[in-house]
Design an enzyme around this catalytic site. Structure first.
Site, PDB file in Angstrom:
ATOM      1  N   ASP A 106     -14.780  -1.490  -0.568  1.00 23.57           N
ATOM      2  CA  ASP A 106     -16.009  -2.175  -0.189  1.00 23.57           C
ATOM      3  C   ASP A 106     -16.429  -3.139  -1.281  1.00 23.57           C
ATOM      4  O   ASP A 106     -15.930  -3.086  -2.406  1.00 23.57           O
ATOM      5  CB  ASP A 106     -17.114  -1.152   0.109  1.00 23.57           C
ATOM      6  CG  ASP A 106     -17.353  -0.214  -1.055  1.00 23.57           C
ATOM      7  OD1 ASP A 106     -17.807  -0.691  -2.107  1.00 23.57           O
ATOM      8  OD2 ASP A 106     -17.075   1.011  -0.933  1.00 23.57           O
TER       9      ASP A 106
ATOM     10  N   GLU B 134      19.870  -4.014  -5.238  1.00 24.33           N
ATOM     11  CA  GLU B 134      18.419  -3.860  -5.024  1.00 24.33           C
ATOM     12  C   GLU B 134      17.643  -4.234  -6.296  1.00 24.33           C
ATOM     13  O   GLU B 134      16.577  -4.830  -6.222  1.00 24.33           O
ATOM     14  CB  GLU B 134      18.101  -2.425  -4.598  1.00 24.33           C
ATOM     15  CG  GLU B 134      18.489  -2.142  -3.148  1.00 24.33           C
ATOM     16  CD  GLU B 134      18.280  -0.673  -2.766  1.00 24.33           C
ATOM     17  OE1 GLU B 134      17.911  -0.433  -1.607  1.00 24.33           O
ATOM     18  OE2 GLU B 134      18.497   0.213  -3.623  1.00 24.33           O
TER      19      GLU B 134
END
Ligand code: GLA
Length: 728
Positions: free
Chosen positions: A534, A614
């Protein structure tokens, strides 16, 4: 001048570059809302209609005039008991138990600069640079001596208006506030949709769009925190509003506690939208001389669709709510130990992780949960914030120095608001946990909540956090909170109806003191992922872990929903291992990179388990993110699709001047002999050409925006695409 008072019409007009907000003081001293919409001159009081409405009462002052009723007139700060039977912003009782109070205008003041709120987070702005202004309107109730100060902040260039209210008891008896809202918007007409953002742990902020029908549509949190379940952010818009068209109004709460967003359509086809403190377990007594501040609400208006609402809020939160060194800086690319090893690590394994991370190009190692006290699992030790030196193979300071020596910054995890029953802290202070005497408390993740409504508890938490941070060069703190509040009962002798609000003041006070004492510390908010995502937390932590769900496909809708109200620079987002630990899904590493890069970017895996190819891919991702970080965090964000409803999740970052754009897409669903998907870009300069860096071709801006860019038909499920377009 952003704020004007017209003496003859008794109107207050608030102008931003593209919007106007107007209210009027009527002949009885009530403050009526007139207009919030497209920028406009003149007086909008012609919108008010007066008629005898049956069963809608009339203030005594109106005499025999039955056409004046607060039950149907649009208002700025509606109060329960004033004859308005809709959802109101204020409800209170005096000592006799009488509800309601009749608030009338007393005075007002227009000031340069944006107001601040004591003890609460709020938008900040300079008078000079931002041309910001404040309007204070004083309302008073003679009987109880209650004063309400309505606060309006205007940031004209950002198209932002903020609201708050301070309730002060200037009378001689105690009043109890049972409900306190910060802002409401009344609409005398219109057919609207409400957009709200719901979810659960590991699937936060899913978009819910529904028509506003007759009755009360309410979303909120009764959990003490803003919550995974509903976000304190809503948008009201025309039924046919899209990303690029239609009228929209947003309300964003700058508060991390419980809330309630109400949207009510009445029998006269009028709509009211409001934002308030959660009503449950709230009854706040104000003794003479005391006051209570309603958390701030940020308002913004757009008549060019939802995208403008998001852009306005992104700018406002990034530059006028987030603070500190990292407000504008690209955040360090971190590797977090949680999904790499959970509780199962040692000092040695962390240093191995650091070596691996460094080799990939990572800039910071974050030691997550499990480093303190007897914390070998999540059953114990919260509150005992001293390093487990046996586990770490030395002191915390030694570990930090070793990590720094490897050329990495060091970050740490804490959950300061919580306590385990099996902890030294709880054994010493069982009364510091919120619990009802004589009842067994609710456990959640085996833990209890500390009573932050008490000063001494806050003081001790603050001291313990400082003691940790002072042990070395800690540059990042992950501040977690992993349960909801069930019992809002303090063992301190006080009115229990104030505990949840005072808890938030206590939390904000600790955070503010930390931000002041450690100005270079990067705090990342977290609550089991994004359970406290928030604007209040963003005042202290410029980034918040978006979700515990790191699955790249689920993240599409989580980050999509989050983007309506919050900037990408606030969304904590990491590449994790596959099969994904939350969903079991396997997605290409490149897709995980594309999705995580549309956030703060980092890793949550053990690099030792990556193949050489990777590792090279991770290295490329880090280089790519660094090259694009300014555009990703500083550009305009465009939602090109709704991943919850479309098979492609697509979004774009464009430079404000249209000089470049980065387009990202993930194919979620695949069929045999696929039909084509075309991504219609936005934010480009019409009439110009753009060169695509990846394929070397030149594309006309108009065609990219009107017909779109084709997603290659060769793409497999879960594969992604990133394309850079540069204006030629
Ligand atoms: C929460 C957080 C996770 C991790 C764990 C540790 O769930 O969201 O990222 O820090 O706690 O216990």
């Amino acid at each position: 001048m952003a704020i004007l008072f017209d003496e003859s019409k008794k109107t207050f007009t608030l102008h931003t570059d593209h919007s106007t907000y107007q209210m009027q003081l009527d002949r009885y001293g009530y403050l009526l809302h007139l207009y919030y919409g497209r920028r406009s001159e003149g007086c909008m009081d012609y919108l008010l209609q007066f008629a005898d409405r049956g069963f809608s009462g009339n203030p005594y002052d109106a005499g025999l005039d039955r056409t004046y009723s607060l039950d149907v007139l649009p208002q700025e700060f509606p109060v329960q008991g004033s004859g308005d039977y809709r959802a109101t912003l204020l409800s209170l009782r005096d000592e006799s138990g009488a509800w309601g109070c009749d608030l009338r205008y007393q005075s007002h003041a227009i000031e340069r600069g944006k107001y601040a709120l004591a003890g609460l987070p709020a938008v900040y702005a300079e008078a000079e640079e931002d041309e910001s202004e404040t309007l204070r309107i004083e309302l008073k109730n003679e009987r109880t001596g209650l004063r309400v100060t309505l606060l309006y902040g205007v940031l004209p260039r950002l198209d932002i208006i903020t609201r708050s209210a301070i309730v002060s008891n200037e009378g001689s008896g105690t009043v109890t506030v049972d409900r306190l809202g910060s802002a409401c918007l009344d609409f005398v007409s219109g057919d609207f949709d409400l957009l709200s953002f719901y979810g659960r742990h590991a699937l936060e902020r899913q978009l819910c769009r529904r028509p506003v029908e007759h009755g009360l549509l309410s979303v909120g949190s009764r959990r003490g925190y803003s919550s995974h379940h509903y976000n304190p952010f809503v948008i009201l818009c025309d039924r046919d509003a899209t990303e690029t068209s239609g009228r929209c109004w947003a309300m964003q709460y700058v508060y991390s506690g419980g809330f309630r967003a109400d949207c009510e359509r009445d029998g006269y086809e009028q709509t009211r939208l409001s934002m308030s403190l959660a009503g449950e377990k709230f009854a706040y007594p104000l003794a003479p001389g005391e006051s209570l501040t309603a958390p701030e609400v940020i308002l913004t208006y757009s008549d060019t669709g939802l995208e403008t609402i998001s852009h306005n809020l992104h700018r406002c939160l990034q530059k006028h709510v987030c603070r500190g060194k990292y407000r504008d800086a690209v955040r360090p690319i971190l590797l977090n130990s949680w999904e790499a090893s959970y509780f199962d690590f040692s000092g040695e394994s962390l240093l191995r992780l650091a070596d691996e991370a460094k080799a990939l190009g990572v800039e910071m190692l974050v030691m997550d949960d499990g480093w303190f006290g007897a914390r070998r699992d999540d059953c114990r030790a919260l509150g005992d914030w001293s390093a487990n030196e046996e586990k770490l193979g030395g002191s915390l300071g030694d570990l930090i120095r070793e990590v720094n020596r490897r050329g990495l910054k060091f970050g740490i995890w804490m959950e300061p608001e919580m306590v385990s029953e099996d902890s030294e802290l709880y054994r010493a202070h069982p009364d510091w946990a919120l619990a009802i005497p004589g009842e067994k408390p609710q456990r959640s993740r085996y833990q209890l909540v500390l009573d932050l409504s008490r000063r001494e508890v806050c003081e001790e938490i603050y001291k313990r956090i400082c003691a940790v941070l002072d042990q070395g060069n800690i540059e990042y703190l992950k501040w977690d909170v992993n349960r909801s509040i069930a019992e809002a009962f303090s063992h301190e002798d006080k009115a229990q109806g104030r505990v949840l609000y005072d808890y938030m003041l206590g939390l904000y006070d600790i955070l503010e003191r930390l931000v002041q004492r450690y100005p270079d510390l990067l705090i990342e908010g977290c609550s089991g992922g994004g359970g406290r995502f928030d604007a209040g937390m963003l005042y202290y932590s410029p980034q918040i872990w978006c979700s515990d769900n790191t699955d790249a496909v689920n993240r599409l809708s989580i980050q999509y929903g989050t983007s309506f109200g919050y900037p990408v620079s606030a969304m904590g987002s990491h590449v994790s291992a596959c099969p994904n630990h939350q969903t079991g899904r396997t997605t290409p590493l490149s897709t995980r990179g594309t999705v995580a890069m549309s956030g703060t970017f980092g890793f949550e895996l053990d690099p030792a388990k990556l193949s050489e190819e990777e590792k090279r891919e991770v290295g490329r991702q880090i280089a790519a993110f660094k090259a694009d970080a300014a555009l990703i965090h500083g550009g305009l964000y465009y939602r090109l699709s709704d991943p919850g409803r479309e098979r492609v999740g697509a979004w774009e970052f464009a430079a404000e001047d249209g000089s470049e754009a980065l387009v990202c897409a993930v194919l979620q669903e695949i069929e045999g002999n696929m039909t084509g998907s075309y991504l219609r870009l936005r934010g480009l300069t019409p009439g110009t050409l753009y060169r695509c860096r990846e394929d070397g071709r030149t594309y006309p801006a108009a065609a990219l925006m009107d017909m779109g860019f084709p997603l290659p038909l060769s793409l497999h499920q879960y594969e992604s695409l990133t394309r850079h377009f540069e204006r030629v």
